[in-house]
Design a protein around this motif. Sequence first.
Motif, PDB file in Angstrom:
ATOM      1  N   GLU A 115     -24.491  22.229  -0.024  1.00  0.00           N
ATOM      2  CA  GLU A 115     -24.488  20.951   0.457  1.00  0.00           C
ATOM      3  C   GLU A 115     -25.637  20.571   0.841  1.00  0.00           C
ATOM      4  OE1 GLU A 115     -24.394  18.635   2.862  1.00  0.00           O
ATOM      5  OE2 GLU A 115     -22.857  19.994   3.295  1.00  0.00           O
TER       6      GLU A 115
ATOM      7  N   HIS B 248     -21.849  14.489   1.981  1.00  0.00           N
ATOM      8  CA  HIS B 248     -20.653  15.354   1.787  1.00  0.00           C
ATOM      9  C   HIS B 248     -20.941  15.786   2.972  1.00  0.00           C
ATOM     10  CE1 HIS B 248     -22.867  15.588  -2.700  1.00  0.00           C
ATOM     11  NE2 HIS B 248     -20.958  15.111  -3.041  1.00  0.00           N
ATOM     12  N   THR B 249     -21.087  15.876   3.877  1.00  0.00           N
ATOM     13  CA  THR B 249     -20.959  17.134   5.057  1.00  0.00           C
ATOM     14  C   THR B 249     -19.792  16.883   5.287  1.00  0.00           C
ATOM     15  OG1 THR B 249     -23.579  17.533   5.119  1.00  0.00           O
ATOM     16  CG2 THR B 249     -22.168  18.166   6.924  1.00  0.00           C
TER      17      THR B 249
ATOM     18  N   ARG C 179     -12.791  20.572   3.919  1.00  0.00           N
ATOM     19  CA  ARG C 179     -13.298  22.509   3.991  1.00  0.00           C
ATOM     20  C   ARG C 179     -11.943  23.770   4.063  1.00  0.00           C
ATOM     21  NH1 ARG C 179     -16.002  25.532   7.357  1.00  0.00           N
ATOM     22  NH2 ARG C 179     -17.966  25.932   7.121  1.00  0.00           N
TER      23      ARG C 179
ATOM     24  N   HIS D 153     -18.196  27.669   1.973  1.00  0.00           N
ATOM     25  CA  HIS D 153     -19.064  25.872   2.158  1.00  0.00           C
ATOM     26  C   HIS D 153     -19.838  26.811   3.496  1.00  0.00           C
ATOM     27  CE1 HIS D 153     -19.554  21.322   4.745  1.00  0.00           C
ATOM     28  NE2 HIS D 153     -20.490  22.190   3.654  1.00  0.00           N
TER      29      HIS D 153
ATOM     30  N   SER E 288     -23.714  23.823   4.969  1.00  0.00           N
ATOM     31  CA  SER E 288     -24.055  22.866   4.706  1.00  0.00           C
ATOM     32  C   SER E 288     -25.466  22.739   5.252  1.00  0.00           C
ATOM     33  CB  SER E 288     -23.214  21.830   6.164  1.00  0.00           C
ATOM     34  OG  SER E 288     -24.239  20.426   6.221  1.00  0.00           O
TER      35      SER E 288
ATOM     36  N   CYS F 154     -29.029  15.940   6.383  1.00  0.00           N
ATOM     37  CA  CYS F 154     -29.450  14.534   7.140  1.00  0.00           C
ATOM     38  C   CYS F 154     -30.579  14.302   7.023  1.00  0.00           C
ATOM     39  CB  CYS F 154     -28.028  15.146   8.482  1.00  0.00           C
ATOM     40  SG  CYS F 154     -28.146  14.148   9.569  1.00  0.00           S
TER      41      CYS F 154
ATOM     42  N   THR G  32     -23.089  28.298  11.204  1.00  0.00           N
ATOM     43  CA  THR G  32     -22.430  27.474  11.153  1.00  0.00           C
ATOM     44  C   THR G  32     -22.537  26.720  13.046  1.00  0.00           C
ATOM     45  OG1 THR G  32     -20.770  29.109  11.784  1.00  0.00           O
ATOM     46  CG2 THR G  32     -21.435  27.738   9.836  1.00  0.00           C
TER      47      THR G  32
ATOM     48  N   CYS H 230     -28.371  17.563  15.173  1.00  0.00           N
ATOM     49  CA  CYS H 230     -27.749  17.594  14.314  1.00  0.00           C
ATOM     50  C   CYS H 230     -25.925  16.813  14.814  1.00  0.00           C
ATOM     51  CB  CYS H 230     -27.047  19.072  14.146  1.00  0.00           C
ATOM     52  SG  CYS H 230     -28.588  19.639  12.750  1.00  0.00           S
TER      53      CYS H 230
ATOM     54  N   SER I 187     -24.337  17.483  10.507  1.00  0.00           N
ATOM     55  CA  SER I 187     -23.452  19.059  10.866  1.00  0.00           C
ATOM     56  C   SER I 187     -22.330  19.254  11.831  1.00  0.00           C
ATOM     57  CB  SER I 187     -23.647  19.633  10.043  1.00  0.00           C
ATOM     58  OG  SER I 187     -24.807  20.062   9.148  1.00  0.00           O
TER      59      SER I 187
END
Length: 367
Positions: free
Chosen positions: A35, A40-41, A50, A59, A61, A65, A330, A350, A357
């Motif tokens: 996404e 959506h995150t 999730r 998923h 990310s 953002c 991640t 972030c 995320s």
Amino acid sequence: MDISSSFHDPALCRALLERLSGEIEALGRPVRFMEVCGTHTVSLFQSGLRSLLPQGLEHLSGPGCPVCVTHDAEVAAFIRAAEKPGVIVATFGDLLRVPGPDGRSLKNAMAEGARVEVVYSPLDAVRIASEHPSDTVVFPSVGFETTAPVIAGALMAARRAGLSNFCIVPCNKLVPPAMRALLDGEDGRKRIDAFLLPGHVAVVLGLEPFRFLAREYGRPAVVGGFEPADILSALCLMVGMLREGKPAVGNTYIRAVHEEGSPQARHVMETVFSVADARWRGLGLIPDSGLALRGEWRDFDAMEKLGLELEETKPIPGCRCGDILRGVLTPEKCPLFGRVCTPQNPTGPCMVSTEGSCAAWYRYRGM
């Protein structure tokens, strides 16, 4: 039951999860979807979706953002503007704590005496300019196609009011070129099988600017809303396209997104801005991925008005936000996550933004 409640209905969500699991099983291989929207995150984490995704569906990310993708050099320019005498920086709150390349932020500059005001709309910044005619009011113009028309409208309002003391640092980004850069980047096509497209951006752009994903790269891409059933419906359609071997650009957010988007919003944006190259955190310089002020609007350009430049900067030591925004990493695999870098003491953007995320992962990791 109102329409919003229906998209949270547990029975509906369970049925969609079962359908999604069946699609993955029929496909017979794992799928990684990305996404590219901060909302959506947060929705994926906050709703618990999730953790409920079927085995084989991963998923990622991406760079969705707006604060997170703002480049270090741009953040440094905002801080230098704030440090100039007679300047008021009027900014969205998320930008206040984003560290620059030397670790300083607008909040630090504010603590040292700079005049920084948090606003909720560019029109608030225009109002501040009208109330302080002897000062130069600078608005850091960040965000995607969603906010660009609003910022363009604020500039039109400033011109109508004759406010020569209002200006922006133009740093808006365009989503489709970044998605192309992701797939053209190192291992991009191997890492990303499909995209959950940003609903807010698609409200403005429509579907056509995303069709290259299926046509040129063979990647399904589906516009989804932000409620649990919205996201699950989009994922079902996405995996179904992969199973059938028919990648396309789909839309499950039909109550808000139309094929042609919003011509009116695009007209306002294109009246003030023209397409330009732009720097992205984690992705570097991407051709035709940003917005610059058109010639007749450049008297509102803070870069020229204040003699600012986007200087070369060193990355924040240890910060892996760039890798996270590309889906290479991640958040929990960053050595700083939850140790040195927390929402209370963020090392990178972030972890600062509510749409980041790392912030979402940190807040909802137990869900």
